[in-house]
Design an enzyme around this catalytic site. Structure first.
Site, PDB file in Angstrom:
ATOM      1  N   LYS A 334      21.822 -25.485  -6.646  1.00  0.00           N
ATOM      2  CA  LYS A 334      20.926 -24.893  -5.656  1.00  0.00           C
ATOM      3  C   LYS A 334      20.354 -26.003  -4.775  1.00  0.00           C
ATOM      4  O   LYS A 334      19.962 -27.059  -5.283  1.00  0.00           O
ATOM      5  CB  LYS A 334      19.802 -24.143  -6.378  1.00  0.00           C
ATOM      6  CG  LYS A 334      18.863 -23.348  -5.485  1.00  0.00           C
ATOM      7  CD  LYS A 334      17.885 -22.554  -6.342  1.00  0.00           C
ATOM      8  CE  LYS A 334      16.986 -21.642  -5.528  1.00  0.00           C
ATOM      9  NZ  LYS A 334      16.129 -20.792  -6.388  1.00  0.00           N
ATOM     10  N   SER A 408      16.069 -16.051  -5.146  1.00  0.00           N
ATOM     11  CA  SER A 408      16.405 -16.986  -4.098  1.00  0.00           C
ATOM     12  C   SER A 408      17.692 -17.749  -4.380  1.00  0.00           C
ATOM     13  O   SER A 408      18.289 -18.340  -3.481  1.00  0.00           O
ATOM     14  CB  SER A 408      15.245 -17.982  -3.911  1.00  0.00           C
ATOM     15  OG  SER A 408      15.017 -18.751  -5.081  1.00  0.00           O
ATOM     16  N   SER A 432      14.241 -15.484  -9.638  1.00  0.00           N
ATOM     17  CA  SER A 432      15.328 -16.015  -8.815  1.00  0.00           C
ATOM     18  C   SER A 432      16.553 -16.414  -9.612  1.00  0.00           C
ATOM     19  O   SER A 432      17.648 -16.491  -9.061  1.00  0.00           O
ATOM     20  CB  SER A 432      14.834 -17.227  -8.019  1.00  0.00           C
ATOM     21  OG  SER A 432      13.849 -16.851  -7.095  1.00  0.00           O
TER      22      SER A 432
END
Length: 731
Positions: A334, A408, A432
């Site tokens: 990420k 996210s 997330s």
């Protein structure tokens, strides 16, 4: 050596006082203290007056035992007795008792004194390490213990539980001391233990070995079982193919079969697959998938760079029997996690920076041989559950181009769900690390906060943030967790490694049953029809697995979830940003993110309100602890739908804030209450069932999440794995 596909799940050997039966996947070999200090001349054992002939005779049988267990795929755990260099973990009684004995003429040296093998029983010294013949392989567990038993002041109980171990085969030295003490300690914690007679010995076998072994199995197996080596070798030897045990890989490298699960790749590499072959294949897949969804990556490593890294791995690890656990395993990261020399954007260009050091989690997987493929897209500032809030584009579910990927950690889940990488390093604050895997048919595991270092990650809400792992299977997630967890003294939110651990249930009905709770009917009314239908089916599956549906108090979970965004905790998202960040960057922020942040500022929350919310959080956390309590009334796991529905991208863009909030109904409480959680695929349903339009084609994934209390990850993951196998039909 590779494990055969048709290996039996339960093995049995003749033993005292009766046949010892053990489940292969839940059994570990425990090799006690086969150290130079105890086995070689001039070591601590000989200095203490020990006769080395007997203990050295146990080396060859132990080597046979280790090789057989490795071939059968059994977990190997080694222990080493010794102390930190300043001896702060050494009780004074242990230090001086024997040397201070009246009329002692054997020796004057004590622990920590300089001997010919280095300081005696001191970690880091030559004598402290395991003899060359029995050297641990990469990935095998090594426990440094300060006592004679293996469980005092060590993480061994946690390490065994994290691997779902319930049965132990025990070997090592010395029989009357560390070997017997460890079996008794393991027995107290619920393990079924079997000692192997030839693979253990002491310094005075004539007087103590037989009686020490007899005391273990007397009274119908009071402490465990004792067997000989040959019966065990007889049942383990057929479980592996000796032809793959050559020192060099096959001359013709095998093809890649497309299976990116970590366990499958580990086997493929041992059988001769080259990581270069894997890289060639996955980069072709990445190129093809970019035409399907161009928003997955913020930074994609060049194929040439990854091929170079793959070749370097091939050159470094010539012995395919001694590969690090993540050798050649491709992964994504990420883009809120630092990698030295690459920009960390958090999908917010004004906040981008180029770090000089990498995040702890990145360094750990690289050290274990993993191959970095790229940094993935995310909701800006790691704020959102939809995947629709990034200036780098909107990702969609791998199942359907019209439906959201979740956020996210959007790109993380898509990169794994699309079979572009084996795993992804993500984060989780409000869900997330769970919602995106749920929307892409993969596993999302959020460990207990502070068990994996968060150092080197751009925070969203620092006191609630944690690393999350996106994988294809629960077993892959559990293996990664074992490699990544550990106390980090430089992370202010890191938790200590040694805590109270619950016992294991190794045999009897308790070994298969568990108690689970679910939200009350009124809480589930927010779910779409297919989500509610499939959740009901999930409950039935869990009951068939031995789950006992148990009433719970839902209040702390509901109220803690509301605290996250309805209370003052959302202000911490502003606290994680530089001063005046909003005013300086209004024109370049995503409109939805700007609207959310402006709303936080407009609240003008007071310190009094913050303290009231902190007090409420403490109360709800204590109430949740009671739900998971170590008692007859506590449950093992709470089971919830990962998300109540699956929105289309169009629906989210039309109403971005409310639709986003809706998705966190069952996730927001997780980090507020310091829970661990794993989102696990639970089947698929027709798109038309959700949309109400019979002309809509395709399927969407349904996911459930298992939640449990702080530091109960091992128990939760094993239940999740059992459920996963029942869904896949492989149990």
């Amino acid at each position: 050596m590779s494990v055969t596909k048709d290996k039996p799940s339960i093995l049995s050997i003749d033993a005292k006082p009766y046949v010892f039966s053990f489940p292969l996947r839940h059994t570990a070999l425990l090799v006690i203290d086969m150290q130079r200090d105890f086995l070689l001349p001039k070591g601590f054992g000989e200095i203490q007056g020990g006769n080395l002939q007997a203990v050295q005779a146990s080396i060859a049988p132990t080597k046979k035992l280790i090789e057989a267990c490795r071939g059968a795929g059994i977990t190997i755990v080694h222990t080493r007795e010794g102390h930190v260099p300043d001896l702060s973990d050494c009780p004074s009684s242990k230090l001086v008792r024997q040397a201070a004995a009246p009329n002692n003429t054997q020796h004057k040296l004590v622990i920590g004194d300089k001997g010919e093998l280095g300081r005696l029983l001191t970690r880091g010294e030559y004598g402290h390490d395991i003899v060359d013949e029995l050297k641990p392989l990469p990935g095998e567990v090594v426990i440094d213990k300060p006592g004679k038993g293996s469980f005092w002041n060590t993480t061994i109980l946690h390490q065994l539980k994290a691997r779902a171990i319930t049965h132990l085969i025990v070997s090592g030295v010395t029989t009357e001391c560390c070997f017997a003490t460890t079996i008794r300690e393991a027995n107290d914690r619920g393990f079924e233990c079997c000692g192997i007679e030839e693979a253990t010995s002491g310094y005075n076998d004539a007087n103590f070995k037989k009686c020490s072994l007899d005391m273990i199995h007397w009274s119908q197996g009071l402490f465990g079982f004792i067997s000989t080596l040959q019966p065990l070798l007889d049942v383990l030897t057929p479980l592996y193919n000796a032809s793959t045990g050559a020192d060099t890989p096959p001359q013709t490298p095998r093809d890649f079969d497309g299976d990116l699960t970590i366990s499958s790749l580990q086997k493929a590499y041992k059988d001769g697959l080259s990581p270069v072959t894997l890289v060639e294949t996955i980069y072709n897949k990445i190129e093809t998938y970019q035409k399907v969804d161009p928003a997955v990556w913020i930074h994609l490593e060049t194929k040439e760079n990854v091929l170079e890294a793959a070749r370097a791995l091939d050159a470094k690890y010539l012995d395919r029997k001694a590969l690090p656990p993540l050798f050649g395993i491709p992964f994504s990261v990420k883009d809120s996690i630092d990698i030295a020399g690459l920009p960390t954007t958090t999908a917010c260009p004004p906040l981008a920076h180029v770090p000089s050091t990498s995040a702890v989690v990145y360094d750990k997987v690289i050290a274990e041989g993993a191959l970095f493929i790229g940094k993935t897209n995310l909701d800006q500032l790691a704020t959102g559950l939809t995947g629709c809030r990034s200036p780098y584009g909107i990702t969609h579910s791998v199942y359907h181009k019209d439906y959201i990927s979740g956020g996210s950690s959007s790109g993380n889940a898509v990169s794994v769900g699309a079979k572009l990488v084996s795993f992804s390093l993500a984060t989780d604050t409000a869900g997330s690390g769970r919602v995106p895997p749920g929307f892409n048919g993969v596993v999302g595991y959020k460990p207990t906060r502070g068990t994996i270092s968060f150092r080197g990650v751009t925070p969203a809400c620092l006191s609630l943030d944690c690393i999350a792992l996106t994988t294809n299977t629960v077993s892959d997630a559990r293996m990664l967790w074992q490699l990544l967890e550990g106390y980090d003294p430089m992370d202010p939110y890191s938790k200590p490694a040694i805590v109270f651990e619950r016992h294991v249930n190794s045999i009897g009905p308790q070994a298969k049953t568990f108690k689970f709770g679910i939200p009350p009917p009124e809480a589930l009314t927010v779910c779409s029809f297919p989500a509610r239908r499939m959740f009901n089916e999930t409950i039935s599956k869990l009951q068939k697995l031995g789950g006992v549906l148990t009433p719970i108090d839902w209040t702390p979970f509901k109220k803690a979830g509301e605290l996250l965004y309805d209370g003052t905790f959302v202000s911490e998202r502003l606290a994680s940003l530089p001063d005046n960040f909003l005013e300086k960057n209004r024109s370049v922020l995503h409109p939805v993110i700007l609207e959310l942040m402006d709303a936080v500022v407009a609240r003008q929350s007071t310190a009094v309100q913050v303290y009231r919310d902190l007090q409420a959080k403490a109360l709800y956390t204590r109430q949740a602890e009671q739900v998971f309590s170590y008692s007859a009334t506590g449950i093992d796991v709470l089971v919830v739908p990962t998300a109540p529905t699956h929105w289309t991208i169009e629906e989210v863009l039309a109403d971005p804030i409310k639709k986003n909030s809706y998705l966190g109904e069952f996730t927001h409480c997780g980090n507020v209450l310091d829970l661990c959680a794993a989102a696990v695929p639970a089947g698929t349903y027709p798109v038309s069932e959700l949309s109400g339009n019979k002309n809509d084609t395709g399927e969407l994934p349904f996911s459930i999440t298992f939640l449990s209390g702080s530091k109960l990850d091992a128990e939760m993951l094993e239940i999740a794995r059992r459920f996963e196998e029942s869904v896949m039909g492989t149990s």
